[in-house]
Write a protein that holds these residues in place. Structure first.
Motif, PDB file in Angstrom:
ATOM      1  N   ASN A  88     -18.338   6.896  45.155  1.00 38.87           N
ATOM      2  CA  ASN A  88     -19.118   7.540  45.715  1.00 38.87           C
ATOM      3  C   ASN A  88     -20.897   6.301  45.722  1.00 38.87           C
ATOM      4  O   ASN A  88     -21.978   7.382  46.419  1.00 38.87           O
ATOM      5  N   HIS A  89     -21.174   5.299  45.147  1.00 32.66           N
ATOM      6  CA  HIS A  89     -22.220   4.869  45.491  1.00 32.66           C
ATOM      7  C   HIS A  89     -21.585   3.271  45.010  1.00 32.66           C
ATOM      8  O   HIS A  89     -20.735   2.696  44.565  1.00 32.66           O
ATOM      9  N   ILE A  90     -22.702   2.101  45.200  1.00 35.18           N
ATOM     10  CA  ILE A  90     -23.180   1.290  44.839  1.00 35.18           C
ATOM     11  C   ILE A  90     -23.980   0.636  44.559  1.00 35.18           C
ATOM     12  O   ILE A  90     -25.714   1.357  44.116  1.00 35.18           O
ATOM     13  N   HIS A  91     -24.336  -0.477  43.632  1.00 28.57           N
ATOM     14  CA  HIS A  91     -25.222  -0.712  42.564  1.00 28.57           C
ATOM     15  C   HIS A  91     -24.272  -2.363  43.002  1.00 28.57           C
ATOM     16  O   HIS A  91     -23.339  -2.632  43.000  1.00 28.57           O
ATOM     17  N   GLY A  92     -25.717  -2.674  43.481  1.00 29.65           N
ATOM     18  CA  GLY A  92     -25.821  -4.427  43.775  1.00 29.65           C
ATOM     19  C   GLY A  92     -27.345  -5.036  42.977  1.00 29.65           C
ATOM     20  O   GLY A  92     -28.512  -3.764  43.149  1.00 29.65           O
ATOM     21  N   ILE A  93     -27.715  -6.614  43.002  1.00 32.38           N
ATOM     22  CA  ILE A  93     -28.969  -6.667  42.733  1.00 32.38           C
ATOM     23  C   ILE A  93     -28.951  -7.653  43.354  1.00 32.38           C
ATOM     24  O   ILE A  93     -28.757  -8.811  43.990  1.00 32.38           O
ATOM     25  N   ILE A  94     -30.561  -7.339  44.313  1.00 30.50           N
ATOM     26  CA  ILE A  94     -31.373  -7.909  45.488  1.00 30.50           C
ATOM     27  C   ILE A  94     -32.958  -8.935  44.170  1.00 30.50           C
ATOM     28  O   ILE A  94     -33.410  -8.023  43.946  1.00 30.50           O
ATOM     29  N   GLU A  95     -32.353 -10.500  45.068  1.00 27.80           N
ATOM     30  CA  GLU A  95     -33.344 -11.271  44.792  1.00 27.80           C
ATOM     31  C   GLU A  95     -33.677 -11.471  45.754  1.00 27.80           C
ATOM     32  O   GLU A  95     -33.615 -11.911  47.168  1.00 27.80           O
ATOM     33  N   ILE A  96     -35.606 -11.107  45.879  1.00 31.41           N
ATOM     34  CA  ILE A  96     -36.483 -12.103  47.442  1.00 31.41           C
ATOM     35  C   ILE A  96     -36.720 -13.056  46.080  1.00 31.41           C
ATOM     36  O   ILE A  96     -37.572 -12.939  45.846  1.00 31.41           O
ATOM     37  N   VAL A  97     -36.526 -13.691  47.375  1.00 34.56           N
ATOM     38  CA  VAL A  97     -37.178 -15.451  47.228  1.00 34.56           C
ATOM     39  C   VAL A  97     -38.307 -15.474  47.498  1.00 34.56           C
ATOM     40  O   VAL A  97     -38.973 -14.839  48.350  1.00 34.56           O
ATOM     41  N   ASP A  98     -39.462 -16.376  46.639  1.00 36.64           N
ATOM     42  CA  ASP A  98     -40.529 -16.669  46.705  1.00 36.64           C
ATOM     43  C   ASP A  98     -41.373 -17.508  47.807  1.00 36.64           C
ATOM     44  O   ASP A  98     -40.382 -18.638  48.427  1.00 36.64           O
ATOM     45  N   ASN A  99     -41.450 -16.782  49.266  1.00 35.38           N
ATOM     46  CA  ASN A  99     -42.146 -17.396  50.567  1.00 35.38           C
ATOM     47  C   ASN A  99     -43.153 -18.265  50.783  1.00 35.38           C
ATOM     48  O   ASN A  99     -42.769 -19.352  50.946  1.00 35.38           O
ATOM     49  N   ASP A 100     -43.884 -18.455  49.406  1.00 33.21           N
ATOM     50  CA  ASP A 100     -45.761 -19.336  48.826  1.00 33.21           C
ATOM     51  C   ASP A 100     -44.820 -20.861  48.982  1.00 33.21           C
ATOM     52  O   ASP A 100     -45.858 -21.647  48.842  1.00 33.21           O
ATOM     53  N   LYS A 101     -43.692 -20.586  48.568  1.00 36.29           N
ATOM     54  CA  LYS A 101     -43.442 -22.285  48.092  1.00 36.29           C
ATOM     55  C   LYS A 101     -42.950 -22.510  48.981  1.00 36.29           C
ATOM     56  O   LYS A 101     -42.915 -24.412  49.681  1.00 36.29           O
ATOM     57  N   ASN A 102     -43.194 -22.167  50.372  1.00 37.83           N
ATOM     58  CA  ASN A 102     -42.686 -22.908  52.094  1.00 37.83           C
ATOM     59  C   ASN A 102     -44.061 -23.031  52.712  1.00 37.83           C
ATOM     60  O   ASN A 102     -44.712 -23.568  54.202  1.00 37.83           O
ATOM     61  N   LEU A 103     -45.376 -22.565  51.851  1.00 36.25           N
ATOM     62  CA  LEU A 103     -46.484 -23.022  52.592  1.00 36.25           C
ATOM     63  C   LEU A 103     -46.611 -24.266  52.789  1.00 36.25           C
ATOM     64  O   LEU A 103     -46.192 -25.634  51.711  1.00 36.25           O
TER      65      LEU A 103
END
Length: 173
Positions: free
Chosen positions: A76-91
């Motif tokens: 009845n549920h899910i668990h997950g780990i989401i990583e938001i990657v740093d966008n500043d490296k592409n500046l």
């Protein structure tokens, strides 16, 4: 009947579009066992569970700045780990290559001493490159602020897709 009031675990004034790892738990409506069942201490996914797993991994198609890590489906549920990657490296950054690329734009002045000419050209060139760089960074950061998805946006999209897909499955079967 006792009504359970949940308090939000979200931090006030925190920017949930920032790079980092986020642990997410999503429950089914009414905590119904829709995703499958546990048989002999092992999770056996049903059709809805398979669908949820597929849509979870498809999130990277909608959000290219996301990396998905551990993910578990329960009845009845899910668990997950989401990583938001740093966008500043592409500046964009300006280095020697960018300066040499702009040098052809400047003409030498024949009546000036060579050292003075070089110094004058270098100063003007660096100022021009710095202004260009600042303009590009401001435009890039403004675009990121306008379009950088938050964790909430990602979860909202995931829940919308799973709900729509589930409704289609119920109508078809």
């Amino acid at each position: 009947m006792t009504i359970h009031h949940r308090r939000s675990l979200r931090l006030k004034h925190y920017d949930y579009s920032r790079a980092g790892f986020y642990f997410v738990t999503i429950c089914t409506q009414g905590k119904e066992h829709l995703f499958g069942e546990i048989v002999d201490d092992e999770m056996v996914l049903g059709l809805a569970g398979e669908m949820v797993r597929e849509l979870w991994y498809e999130m990277i198609n909608d959000f290219p700045n996301v990396a998905l890590h551990e993910f578990v489906i329960m009845p009845n549920h899910i668990h997950g780990i989401i990583e938001i990657v740093d966008n500043d490296k592409n500046l964009n950054t300006v280095g020697a290559d960018s300066i040499s690329a702009h040098q052809s734009d400047y003409k030498y002045t024949h009546d000036l001493d060579d050292d003075v000419k070089y110094h004058w050209m270098e100063m003007e060139l660096r100022q021009r490159v710095e202004l260009t760089q600042k303009g590009e960074e401001m435009t890039s950061k403004r675009a990121e602020m306008d379009s950088a998805p938050t964790l909430g946006t990602m979860i909202q999209s995931f829940k919308r897709h799973t709900t729509l897909q589930y409704i289609k499955m119920v109508k078809n079967k």
